[in-house]
Write a protein that holds these residues in place. Structure first.
Motif, PDB file in Angstrom:
ATOM      1  N   PHE A   1     -20.121  15.481 -19.733  1.00 22.14           N
ATOM      2  CA  PHE A   1     -19.277  16.425 -20.340  1.00 22.14           C
ATOM      3  C   PHE A   1     -18.052  16.344 -19.790  1.00 22.14           C
ATOM      4  O   PHE A   1     -17.226  17.105 -20.039  1.00 22.14           O
ATOM      5  CB  PHE A   1     -20.549  17.485 -19.310  1.00 22.14           C
ATOM      6  CG  PHE A   1     -20.078  18.782 -19.118  1.00 22.14           C
ATOM      7  CD1 PHE A   1     -20.451  19.404 -20.522  1.00 22.14           C
ATOM      8  CD2 PHE A   1     -19.047  19.220 -18.308  1.00 22.14           C
ATOM      9  CE1 PHE A   1     -19.871  21.088 -21.004  1.00 22.14           C
ATOM     10  CE2 PHE A   1     -18.881  20.632 -18.419  1.00 22.14           C
ATOM     11  CZ  PHE A   1     -18.969  21.643 -19.472  1.00 22.14           C
ATOM     12  N   PHE A   2     -17.572  15.599 -18.527  1.00 22.62           N
ATOM     13  CA  PHE A   2     -16.449  15.820 -17.234  1.00 22.62           C
ATOM     14  C   PHE A   2     -15.339  14.747 -18.275  1.00 22.62           C
ATOM     15  O   PHE A   2     -14.216  14.474 -17.803  1.00 22.62           O
ATOM     16  CB  PHE A   2     -16.603  15.571 -16.594  1.00 22.62           C
ATOM     17  CG  PHE A   2     -17.172  16.926 -15.580  1.00 22.62           C
ATOM     18  CD1 PHE A   2     -16.771  18.444 -15.167  1.00 22.62           C
ATOM     19  CD2 PHE A   2     -18.806  16.810 -15.200  1.00 22.62           C
ATOM     20  CE1 PHE A   2     -17.176  19.591 -14.859  1.00 22.62           C
ATOM     21  CE2 PHE A   2     -19.744  18.219 -14.326  1.00 22.62           C
ATOM     22  CZ  PHE A   2     -18.912  18.964 -14.649  1.00 22.62           C
ATOM     23  N   GLU A   3     -16.402  13.471 -19.287  1.00 17.56           N
ATOM     24  CA  GLU A   3     -15.128  12.419 -19.630  1.00 17.56           C
ATOM     25  C   GLU A   3     -14.583  11.738 -17.839  1.00 17.56           C
ATOM     26  O   GLU A   3     -13.557  11.460 -18.159  1.00 17.56           O
ATOM     27  CB  GLU A   3     -14.468  13.576 -20.456  1.00 17.56           C
ATOM     28  CG  GLU A   3     -14.447  14.316 -21.816  1.00 17.56           C
ATOM     29  CD  GLU A   3     -13.954  13.992 -22.098  1.00 17.56           C
ATOM     30  OE1 GLU A   3     -12.051  14.629 -22.385  1.00 17.56           O
ATOM     31  OE2 GLU A   3     -14.270  15.286 -23.869  1.00 17.56           O
ATOM     32  N   VAL A   4     -15.102  11.674 -17.167  1.00 19.89           N
ATOM     33  CA  VAL A   4     -14.439  10.632 -16.215  1.00 19.89           C
ATOM     34  C   VAL A   4     -14.916   8.854 -16.014  1.00 19.89           C
ATOM     35  O   VAL A   4     -13.149   8.063 -15.892  1.00 19.89           O
ATOM     36  CB  VAL A   4     -15.685  10.797 -14.964  1.00 19.89           C
ATOM     37  CG1 VAL A   4     -14.626  12.704 -14.334  1.00 19.89           C
ATOM     38  CG2 VAL A   4     -16.788  11.076 -14.565  1.00 19.89           C
ATOM     39  N   VAL A   5     -15.637   8.641 -16.733  1.00 20.99           N
ATOM     40  CA  VAL A   5     -16.283   7.334 -17.093  1.00 20.99           C
ATOM     41  C   VAL A   5     -16.129   6.936 -18.823  1.00 20.99           C
ATOM     42  O   VAL A   5     -17.568   7.682 -19.198  1.00 20.99           O
ATOM     43  CB  VAL A   5     -17.612   6.926 -16.564  1.00 20.99           C
ATOM     44  CG1 VAL A   5     -17.867   4.915 -16.664  1.00 20.99           C
ATOM     45  CG2 VAL A   5     -17.659   7.097 -14.521  1.00 20.99           C
ATOM     46  N   THR A   6     -15.760   6.454 -19.202  1.00 23.84           N
ATOM     47  CA  THR A   6     -16.026   6.915 -20.810  1.00 23.84           C
ATOM     48  C   THR A   6     -17.369   5.683 -21.481  1.00 23.84           C
ATOM     49  O   THR A   6     -17.460   5.883 -22.354  1.00 23.84           O
ATOM     50  CB  THR A   6     -14.787   5.562 -21.318  1.00 23.84           C
ATOM     51  OG1 THR A   6     -14.495   4.127 -20.692  1.00 23.84           O
ATOM     52  CG2 THR A   6     -13.132   6.765 -21.272  1.00 23.84           C
ATOM     53  N   SER A   7     -17.801   4.508 -20.318  1.00 29.62           N
ATOM     54  CA  SER A   7     -18.612   3.722 -20.767  1.00 29.62           C
ATOM     55  C   SER A   7     -19.763   4.125 -19.514  1.00 29.62           C
ATOM     56  O   SER A   7     -18.794   3.538 -18.540  1.00 29.62           O
ATOM     57  CB  SER A   7     -18.405   3.076 -21.423  1.00 29.62           C
ATOM     58  OG  SER A   7     -19.962   1.672 -21.783  1.00 29.62           O
ATOM     59  N   CYS A   8     -21.393   3.818 -19.470  1.00 29.54           N
ATOM     60  CA  CYS A   8     -21.821   3.990 -18.509  1.00 29.54           C
ATOM     61  C   CYS A   8     -22.037   3.385 -17.824  1.00 29.54           C
ATOM     62  O   CYS A   8     -22.444   2.176 -16.950  1.00 29.54           O
ATOM     63  CB  CYS A   8     -22.938   4.937 -18.366  1.00 29.54           C
ATOM     64  SG  CYS A   8     -24.247   4.334 -20.085  1.00 29.54           S
ATOM     65  N   GLY A   9     -22.036   1.543 -18.783  1.00 31.45           N
ATOM     66  CA  GLY A   9     -22.495   0.345 -18.480  1.00 31.45           C
ATOM     67  C   GLY A   9     -24.307   0.101 -18.486  1.00 31.45           C
ATOM     68  O   GLY A   9     -24.834  -0.316 -17.863  1.00 31.45           O
ATOM     69  N   CYS A  10     -24.802   1.218 -19.623  1.00 28.90           N
ATOM     70  CA  CYS A  10     -26.457   0.830 -19.212  1.00 28.90           C
ATOM     71  C   CYS A  10     -26.889  -0.834 -19.125  1.00 28.90           C
ATOM     72  O   CYS A  10     -27.275  -1.102 -19.511  1.00 28.90           O
ATOM     73  CB  CYS A  10     -27.035   2.239 -19.917  1.00 28.90           C
ATOM     74  SG  CYS A  10     -26.207   3.436 -19.664  1.00 28.90           S
TER      75      CYS A  10
ATOM     76  N   TYR B   1     -22.796  13.779 -16.369  1.00 25.45           N
ATOM     77  CA  TYR B   1     -21.764  14.062 -15.931  1.00 25.45           C
ATOM     78  C   TYR B   1     -20.239  13.409 -16.639  1.00 25.45           C
ATOM     79  O   TYR B   1     -19.687  14.003 -16.881  1.00 25.45           O
ATOM     80  CB  TYR B   1     -21.522  13.652 -14.353  1.00 25.45           C
ATOM     81  CG  TYR B   1     -20.459  13.582 -13.084  1.00 25.45           C
ATOM     82  CD1 TYR B   1     -20.827  15.212 -12.927  1.00 25.45           C
ATOM     83  CD2 TYR B   1     -19.739  13.450 -13.242  1.00 25.45           C
ATOM     84  CE1 TYR B   1     -20.197  15.867 -12.013  1.00 25.45           C
ATOM     85  CE2 TYR B   1     -18.514  13.881 -12.266  1.00 25.45           C
ATOM     86  CZ  TYR B   1     -18.839  15.061 -11.914  1.00 25.45           C
ATOM     87  OH  TYR B   1     -17.394  15.793 -10.774  1.00 25.45           O
ATOM     88  N   SER B   2     -20.679  12.235 -16.537  1.00 26.77           N
ATOM     89  CA  SER B   2     -19.303  11.311 -17.592  1.00 26.77           C
ATOM     90  C   SER B   2     -19.487  11.673 -18.316  1.00 26.77           C
ATOM     91  O   SER B   2     -17.651  12.155 -18.665  1.00 26.77           O
ATOM     92  CB  SER B   2     -19.848   9.809 -17.410  1.00 26.77           C
ATOM     93  OG  SER B   2     -20.426   9.129 -16.349  1.00 26.77           O
TER      94      SER B   2
END
Length: 380
Positions: free
Chosen positions: A94-103, A91-92
């Motif tokens: 494809f929709f470019e909503v969160v630049t880094s997931c912080g995994c 989701y992040s």
């Protein structure tokens, strides 16, 4: 094959959980971004608790998989967790909503698509374990011993996140870590270059209605701008063509209430100076702020140490929050993003000398002025 996959998955889960648990406040900032995307802002106040819970769950499931305890329930838990993570990273990306997931926290920054690819690989490996879950045997078969070890794993996993929240990250991966010289991280080293961009123009021929795209260099070199038959239509597009040196600290601007820049004056102070960081004065711990204020006054009176308070809140908010005590520190204003990176505490404290970070403290472990002087200040 099962043992190899089991080791890979368990180690990755434990590593991912430990990295995030090392900095649960940083992970909570990332969760707040996701809450905003999915309209779950009511969870913002619980972001730290949720962050610690997720980190602990990763560590617990990874350790249980490694030991082979409660294998069926563990595999189900890991499978559901990786499906959830895979959805978020897709989701992040494809929709470019969160630049880094912080995994992997700030230790290993990943782009959204890199995070999604990593989760897809993990999902495939976990699928193998799920299919062959009957073959996952415990290293210790005694139920009593399993229960004791599982309890220890749970306590240590949760305790680690709680400890780093109440103190500071054990390993600091941010540019404001102890030992770093801030001015040197705000400039480009000799021989390095910044990112190079290209501007793309869409040109339309007035006579034939033909359209074409040209870069800014071609547009100027071929002097297309002189040809009256072509006109630029729409807005130019800018794209990165060559990635250059990334300045570690590029957004730090310290200004007073009038907007005057004091950045160099403060971070290049050749003497010791204390920096109180309270990025959001409305949610800061007021008891901690009061203690820091007392330390600032003692340090100034006894050792002539300058103390400044950096915040992203308004001056009115600062005055309202400190209405029941006289604020001794000078107040300056900084964007919230760099303040959150300075100290993972609200409020927090930094000791600087000539732009170098000497020490940082969470408000739970504020030193006395005497201890500060004995351990860190050079007496002439």
């Amino acid at each position: 094959m099962i043992w190899i996959v089991r080791l890979i998955v368990s180690i990755l889960f434990i590593f991912s959980g430990l990295i995030k648990a090392n900095d649960p406040i940083g992970f909570s900032y990332k969760l707040v971004e996701y809450f905003g995307v999915f309209k779950l802002n009511f969870l913002n106040d619980y972001s730290v608790a949720i962050a610690i819970a997720i980190c602990s769950l990763e560590i617990i499931l990874g350790a249980l998989l490694l030991f082979g305890f409660w294998s069926k329930k563990t595999i189900w838990g890991i499978l559901l967790l990786i499906i959830f993570f895979t959805f978020l990273t897709f989701y992040s990306a494809f929709f470019e909503v969160v630049t880094s997931c912080g995994c992997f926290g700030d230790a290993i920054p990943l782009t959204p698509w890199e995070s999604f690819a990593k989760d897809c690989v993990l999902l495939a490996l976990i699928g193998i374990l799920f299919y062959y879950k009957e073959h996952i045997k415990p290293l210790i078969k005694d139920f009593y011993t399993q229960s004791i070890l599982t309890t220890c794993i749970v306590v240590i996993s949760i305790g680690f996140g709680v400890y780093t929240y109440n103190f500071l990250p054990i390993i600091d991966f941010l540019p404001y870590k102890v030992g770093n010289n801030l001015p040197s991280l705000m400039t480009i080293p000799e021989g390095e270059s910044l990112d190079e961009y290209e501007t793309i123009y869409v040109l339309k021929n007035k006579e034939t209605n033909e359209t074409k795209k040209v870069g800014d260099k071609e547009y100027l070199q071929d002097e297309i701008w002189k040809d009256q038959s072509w006109e630029i239509v729409g807005d130019p597009e800018t794209r990165l063509i060559k990635k250059g040196y990334q300045i570690p600290i590029s957004d730090l601007i310290i200004s007073d209430v009038s907007g005057v820049d004091h950045t160099n004056e403060i971070i290049e102070n050749p003497d010791y100076n204390l920096i109180i960081v309270a990025y959001d004065i409305n949610s800061t711990n007021l008891d901690g702020l009061r203690k820091l204020n007392e330390l600032a006054q003692s340090a100034a009176e006894d050792y002539r140490i300058r103390t400044v308070l950096l915040t992203a809140s308004s001056m009115q908010a600062v005055e309202d929050a400190t209405s029941d005590f006289e604020l001794f520190s000078e107040v300056f204003f900084v964007d919230a993003i760099p303040l959150k990176s300075m100290v993972r505490s609200n409020p927090g404290l930094m000791l600087l000398k000539n732009g170098t970070v000497i020490k940082k403290w969470n408000f739970h472990i504020i030193p006395s002025a005497q201890k500060l002087a004995d351990k860190y200040l050079i007496q002439n």
